[in-house]
Design a protein around this motif. Structure first.
Motif, PDB file in Angstrom:
ATOM      1  N   GLU A   4       0.829  -1.207   0.000  1.00  0.00           N
ATOM      2  CA  GLU A   4       0.000   0.000   0.000  1.00  0.00           C
ATOM      3  C   GLU A   4       0.867   1.262   0.000  1.00  0.00           C
ATOM      4  OE1 GLU A   4      -3.165   2.367   2.846  1.00  0.00           O
ATOM      5  OE2 GLU A   4      -2.988   0.183   3.091  1.00  0.00           O
ATOM      6  N   ARG A   5       1.886   1.252   0.825  1.00  0.00           N
ATOM      7  CA  ARG A   5       2.788   2.421   0.886  1.00  0.00           C
ATOM      8  C   ARG A   5       3.549   2.580  -0.434  1.00  0.00           C
ATOM      9  NH1 ARG A   5       4.273   6.053   4.464  1.00  0.00           N
ATOM     10  NH2 ARG A   5       6.392   6.852   4.520  1.00  0.00           N
ATOM     11  N   MET A   6       3.977   1.478  -1.022  1.00  0.00           N
ATOM     12  CA  MET A   6       4.674   1.541  -2.302  1.00  0.00           C
ATOM     13  C   MET A   6       3.754   2.114  -3.387  1.00  0.00           C
ATOM     14  SD  MET A   6       7.407   1.236  -3.971  1.00  0.00           S
ATOM     15  CE  MET A   6       8.597   0.096  -3.354  1.00  0.00           C
ATOM     16  N   ALA A   7       2.491   1.715  -3.391  1.00  0.00           N
ATOM     17  CA  ALA A   7       1.529   2.237  -4.376  1.00  0.00           C
ATOM     18  C   ALA A   7       1.337   3.741  -4.189  1.00  0.00           C
ATOM     19  CB  ALA A   7       0.201   1.497  -4.255  1.00  0.00           C
ATOM     20  N   ARG A   8       1.278   4.197  -2.938  1.00  0.00           N
ATOM     21  CA  ARG A   8       1.153   5.639  -2.668  1.00  0.00           C
ATOM     22  C   ARG A   8       2.392   6.390  -3.156  1.00  0.00           C
ATOM     23  NH1 ARG A   8       0.154   7.133   3.088  1.00  0.00           N
ATOM     24  NH2 ARG A   8      -0.256   9.153   2.148  1.00  0.00           N
ATOM     25  N   MET A   9       3.556   5.823  -2.942  1.00  0.00           N
ATOM     26  CA  MET A   9       4.799   6.459  -3.405  1.00  0.00           C
ATOM     27  C   MET A   9       4.816   6.572  -4.932  1.00  0.00           C
ATOM     28  SD  MET A   9       6.735   7.327  -0.846  1.00  0.00           S
ATOM     29  CE  MET A   9       8.407   7.354  -1.422  1.00  0.00           C
TER      30      MET A   9
END
Length: 186
Positions: A4-9
């Motif tokens: 999820e954090r990677m997708a936001r980045m």
């Protein structure tokens, strides 16, 4: 890093690249930098702006001639920005304020929104459709430019339309002598 954090980045990086693209249009137009302006569009893009509807090269030729004839300086300022990204397509709405110093010494100001569709091709975000919605316009009273009487006010470079503008200088260095006006505190 979780998924999820990677997708936001990745989304933030895409939004940043899209804002850079929109900024290239504004700077390219204001500095009469054809290559920079064209780098904001895919070659098959369509632009609908005022009386103009056509491709990026024709837009640059039409708009730069119009601004050269009408203004000595222009600023295409980008403001509020929304961006919806789905895969390799983005839809954006960007509020703008246009300001021009007209050749007759008047100042023209207008505002509206750029509504754009961008596509990521070969890893690069560029516009494929731009619509310009003009919502207001007016004249602002002319006043003398501030500090025009300072002998070396343009010692670091005078504003020009083209690559002689100080914003292209690398590395940027100060060429003016130190001068602290009386009454200033250190």
């Amino acid at each position: 890093m979780d998924a999820e954090r990677m997708a936001r980045m990745e989304s933030l990086l895409d939004r940043h690249d899209i804002l850079d693209c929109l900024g290239r249009f504004s700077r390219g137009m204001d500095r009469f930098d054809r290559d920079l302006l064209l780098s904001a569009f895919h070659p098959d893009a369509t632009i609908a702006a005022g009386v103009f509807v056509g491709g990026p090269k024709a837009l640059y030729d039409w708009a730069s001639a119009m601004h050269e004839q009408g203004q000595v300086a222009t600023h295409h300022n980008l403001l509020n920005h929304t961006c919806e990204i789905v895969g390799d397509t983005a839809h954006t709405e960007t509020y703008y304020v246009f300001v021009g110093r007209n050749r007759d010494e008047s100042n023209w100001i207008a505002g509206g929104r750029y509504i754009d569709r961008l596509e990521r091709r070969d890893g690069a975000w560029r516009m494929v459709l731009r619509t310009n919605v003009i919502e207001w316009s007016g004249l602002v009273p002319t006043m003398p430019l501030p500090f025009a009487d300072v002998p070396d006010v343009h010692g670091n470079g005078a504003p020009v339309r083209g690559k002689d503008d100080p914003s292209y200088r690398r590395p940027l260095v100060n060429l003016r002598a130190e001068h602290i006006p009386p009454g200033s505190q250190d």
